[in-house]
Scaffold this active site. Structure first.
Site, PDB file in Angstrom:
ATOM      1  N   GLY A  87     -22.618  -9.260  -7.001  1.00 53.20           N
ATOM      2  CA  GLY A  87     -21.317  -9.203  -7.630  1.00 53.20           C
ATOM      3  C   GLY A  87     -20.949 -10.547  -8.237  1.00 53.20           C
ATOM      4  O   GLY A  87     -21.511 -11.588  -7.884  1.00 53.20           O
ATOM      5  N   CYS A  88     -19.997 -10.525  -9.157  1.00 62.15           N
ATOM      6  CA  CYS A  88     -19.620 -11.758  -9.847  1.00 62.15           C
ATOM      7  C   CYS A  88     -18.951 -12.745  -8.901  1.00 62.15           C
ATOM      8  O   CYS A  88     -19.339 -13.920  -8.836  1.00 62.15           O
ATOM      9  CB  CYS A  88     -18.731 -11.445 -11.044  1.00 62.15           C
ATOM     10  SG  CYS A  88     -17.326 -10.366 -10.687  1.00 62.15           S
ATOM     11  N   TYR A  89     -17.950 -12.282  -8.143  1.00 62.09           N
ATOM     12  CA  TYR A  89     -17.299 -13.192  -7.200  1.00 62.09           C
ATOM     13  C   TYR A  89     -18.298 -13.704  -6.154  1.00 62.09           C
ATOM     14  O   TYR A  89     -18.349 -14.913  -5.895  1.00 62.09           O
ATOM     15  CB  TYR A  89     -16.130 -12.494  -6.507  1.00 62.09           C
ATOM     16  CG  TYR A  89     -14.872 -12.356  -7.340  1.00 62.09           C
ATOM     17  CD1 TYR A  89     -14.227 -13.473  -7.861  1.00 62.09           C
ATOM     18  CD2 TYR A  89     -14.309 -11.109  -7.577  1.00 62.09           C
ATOM     19  CE1 TYR A  89     -13.047 -13.343  -8.605  1.00 62.09           C
ATOM     20  CE2 TYR A  89     -13.134 -10.972  -8.314  1.00 62.09           C
ATOM     21  CZ  TYR A  89     -12.509 -12.096  -8.830  1.00 62.09           C
ATOM     22  OH  TYR A  89     -11.343 -11.962  -9.559  1.00 62.09           O
ATOM     23  N   THR A 129     -21.431 -14.200  -6.355  1.00 64.62           N
ATOM     24  CA  THR A 129     -22.318 -15.210  -6.946  1.00 64.62           C
ATOM     25  C   THR A 129     -21.635 -16.570  -6.992  1.00 64.62           C
ATOM     26  O   THR A 129     -22.232 -17.604  -6.662  1.00 64.62           O
ATOM     27  CB  THR A 129     -22.725 -14.777  -8.372  1.00 64.62           C
ATOM     28  OG1 THR A 129     -23.479 -13.570  -8.291  1.00 64.62           O
ATOM     29  CG2 THR A 129     -23.557 -15.850  -9.063  1.00 64.62           C
ATOM     30  N   SER A 130     -20.349 -16.567  -7.385  1.00 67.45           N
ATOM     31  CA  SER A 130     -19.638 -17.845  -7.522  1.00 67.45           C
ATOM     32  C   SER A 130     -19.383 -18.508  -6.179  1.00 67.45           C
ATOM     33  O   SER A 130     -19.108 -19.708  -6.121  1.00 67.45           O
ATOM     34  CB  SER A 130     -18.308 -17.618  -8.258  1.00 67.45           C
ATOM     35  OG  SER A 130     -17.352 -16.980  -7.419  1.00 67.45           O
TER      36      SER A 130
END
Lengths: 328, 328, 328, 328
Positions: free
Chosen positions: C144-146, C148-149
């Site tokens: 997921g994007c979050y 990953t960050s």
């Protein structure tokens, strides 16, 4: 074989955009980027397309084959002169060599032209309309961003005689803030641009003589506006067609002019939008009938087709490379 | 003494803006706000200017003296009829009573007019141009946002005969997204508007017949554009003056028309900007010479002077209140 | 030699971004792009990176070597199954194979996992932390994007034991609107996002179990926020270091983990900003001391490193290509 | 009876916002607005709430009853001293009198305090927490914007002993650009803010000592971020509750503190958003459970409750007016 180029005036938006495009270009290499304001610290960590910006050192110009001059008008002419002396090809992104008449230049920019002797050989580099001349030029004057957005849709129609010039031409243009430069100023302070919109330079914008000169008529009213976006110009042009000329005729004329062009896209339906041309070298154009007028809508990225992209397109031709190299 | 009003179609942007203005109005009170989409939950906590939105219940209309109809065109006419039957004054913010000819309405909006018998008595409420008629009206058709931004600068000049109509009039207008309504749709999805700009409705926007009718000429080319801002319309108008007419004449004409008006501001220097009129009922106007044309720039908040503010201004007159009440 | 891939669920933002990246990839070719919503008309004129979007036709999957599944969770699992049956490699950009425990999946996403038998072989494809497993996988669950960050800056520190987990970890993340998808909805209506900012999903966002699972601790408080920008996530992470651990130790640990990584950039000075990572596959990371905490700031483009870019990075490995191909 | 006030430092955003609020205030009148930078031309036409900005002339201070000092820190103290000498009440919007210890001031702001003798009598004017002291003060130090957004939600919980201070408090704050001032600078150049987001001042922002002093603990990690909006601060606060303390306890504590306050709104459901507080004096607060933490979300308009609005609120009390006057 890699061709070495230099960027002079590398700290502004146009210079940075040239650097970005050259970084992705298969055959060009930025040998050095210089600025009269070299103190600009590169971002940290240095991005691959951000070459270090050095102080101006014109002795090094002989090391490169091509020079992009991205300095402000007035300052650019001297750099152009030095680069030509050093034997390089030059694309000048400033306004210094766009007007052929030094008197018009002096009146428009408020200073005597620093190198009027170079004006006769400068080629006005609207690539699609001057491909052969550009290919053979030592010095190309890269067109202004607003004039590019107006000349591309308009000139073929004017040349084909489809437009009633006496009916008046209106060029209502809207630009992102990057056209106003990288230096902080009240006009481009976030609080003054965001959530705002305005007209400026009504009747006296400096691009007006350039537009009139290269469209071949002074019967064009040009009004620029400032959009709360960073990149892009959308030009809405209103022309009265000659009697009997239809919108289909206009589209056919544009199609004949541009069907084979890699960087001009005509819309059979739909209308151009800024985000379809952002970060591309495209000029998108549509034409529509409205009352007794034809409305042309054109969109470019002012930093690419309106500046750095067209400059690379011109340099490609001047150095004998494929015109599209580094621009797809 | 407080006067009770109702808002029908209260869930859209215009309805909410009427509610906001009435909440700050010293003499009007929102007795009820209704919507065919009452499910809209008020924000939490309820803001003072957000009245609860109830389902439509036309039996209650007799409890109020004035009704703001903020429903979509087509749906509005029936609500207007019911309100008039109940004996209230009505300001209709939809397009249903702006065009006097039901045939033009049918062609423009694609449906038969639901209540053509009411068209003759409807007053087109561009307040500054119809103050007396508005004061005596039962039913006021509140002007469209684009037409307001065009008629205010243009009509005095047309009536004074200063403009060469045959020279053609161009109205290049730019609007924020609130004009497209509160319902989510692709056109106003954040990803499609932000950092973007586009023209739409070229040659066939529904406001065109309204503009032509109330300016008294069909020789106006109107092209709307969508700005990445929420509020505001900036109109750039290009007119050819009659021979011998100067920009100073144009300014004098506008000054005569509007010097005493509380909501029209003329610029002696400078140019209107959207953020100077945001959340106000002002229309700011400037005029400049450019070539053989006069360029007029006008700015309004489309939700205030272009909708709810002008509606309150009209209702004030209809109920015998001070015209400026609640609008400063 | 060109390798043929397919994009399933091509009408959303992630699918379009995969198409854009593959269009510029020297070795991948989009054989077909399909969607359950094929009616989406391509822009006019068709942009080079916009392949036509066809209706779903799973019989054609045997024509390609790799499949990017960009469908919503729940719908994705069946497409993954079909692609594996057809013998292709699969990168699934949905959430369907990110959680190893089907019970956690059911609780988080409110439905029974459609293909729990495939969960054991799915590799969680945070490329930098799972390079070998990804290279050998048939099925990669793209993070997921979050997550990953958060995982990129945090996991090396957790694995090195530098963080006092009992001190609690706060992950305050801010995302552009593209994370909420291409379908118009109230949450991403321009009027609700522009000039606004808000927190959402406090304490119950669906990415929380994924974050906890792949960081190896549930002691992370995750709060997402919605920014008025289109692309990008900036994560601000607050951790308490183990006694004696300094910010220099943290930076050294990150440097050891990432110095050789092509897509992770550590900042020795300065702080990441969204526009430095926009349209790139980079994750930029900085660490700073603040009181008794270490503050980590990480930035990615949610559509690239947080979705399509990492997916291409993974597919490159799965097909034996250079990991960076098409991503520079 | 109208009370005359003066605005010193009127050309910045805070000064202009005070002028705007006073223009709509039923009992205050701006007798004069002065600035060390009086050259700022007022907009054309002059807006009603834009008083002419005169050069500084401290001899005129005796003509008013109250003075709003909106000058930068360092410059403000001398103006405060002059106004007190002239016998007026003073609300100082700068940082000069917010810190009681001149040594902390010197370290934080890099200069010796110009008038340390006035520090003992200055009242820190977070109105809801110091109403009586403000009412009796000659000199009120108006709180900083970030500290207001943190202290309002946090202080009641700290005073009630609901928070485990040793667990650490994180204050992740996001502000619009108006907090950075009206002077053009690189940080707030449109091209650097628009479509961007970033953290700054991590671990060393000048508001940190003010936050620590007025919350009564240095165990608060404060990280500010810059949003691409003009107005507003959203603060996301992470606290560990004392054992046995629930989110309901936290909400009850806030309700007890603020139920009667006109400018603090608690959310029983939903979460604050910037656009709900824009151009208002409200502070909106919500609390939610997340893991072992309580997450508090607070929103203010940094120019109103975070500056000019709270200043008017304080001046109202100092002059014996209704606290809400001019703020609804």
């Amino acid at each position: 074989m890699t061709r070495r180029i230099a960027i002079l005036g590398a700290s502004g938006y146009a210079g940075r955009e040239v650097a970005r495009l050259v970084a992705g270009h298969p055959e060009l290499h930025t040998e050095f980027a210089m600025s009269a304001r070299p103190g600009v610290t590169p971002a940290e960590p240095e991005l691959p397309h951000d070459p270090a910006i050095l102080p101006l050192d014109l002795d090094r110009l002989s090391q490169v084959e091509g020079v992009f001059v991205c300095a402000p008008h007035g300052a650019a002419a001297g750099l152009v002169h030095a680069a030509l002396e050093a034997g390089t090809k030059v694309v000048d992104l400033s306004a210094d060599f766009r007007l052929t008449d030094p008197a018009v230049y002096a009146k428009t920019y408020g200073l005597e032209h620093p190198h009027p002797e170079l004006l006769p050989e400068a080629v006005y580099g609207l690539t699609e309309h001057a491909r052969d001349d550009v290919s053979n030029a030592r010095l190309v004057a890269n067109p202004g961003c607003y004039p590019t957005s107006i000349s591309l849709p308009l000139v073929p129609l004017l040349q084909a005689g489809l437009i009633d010039i006496d009916g008046g031409i209106v060029a209502d243009c809207k630009s992102g803030t990057s056209g106003a430069g990288a230096s902080p100023q009240a006009r481009t302070h976030f609080g003054n641009v965001h959530d705002n919109f305005l007209a400026y330079g009504v009747g006296d914008h400096r691009h007006t003589p350039e537009i009139h000169a290269h469209c071949g008529t002074s019967n064009i009213i040009f009004v620029p506006h400032l959009l709360p976006v960073f990149r892009g110009i959308l030009a809405t042009l209103y022309v009265r067609p000659q009697e009997g000329v239809t919108c289909a005729d206009v589209l056919a004329c544009l199609d004949e002019a541009y069907a084979a062009e890699p960087f001009v896209r005509l819309y059979a339906r739909g209308l151009p939008e800024l985000d379809r041309v952002a970060r591309t070298n495209f000029c998108d154009i549509a034409a529509r009938s409205a009352g007794d007028r034809i409305v042309l809508v054109a969109a470019i990225d002012n930093l690419v087709k309106g500046a750095a992209g067209q400059a690379v397109q011109n340099m490609n031709l001047m150095l004998g490379l494929a015109e599209e190299a580094g621009l797809r």
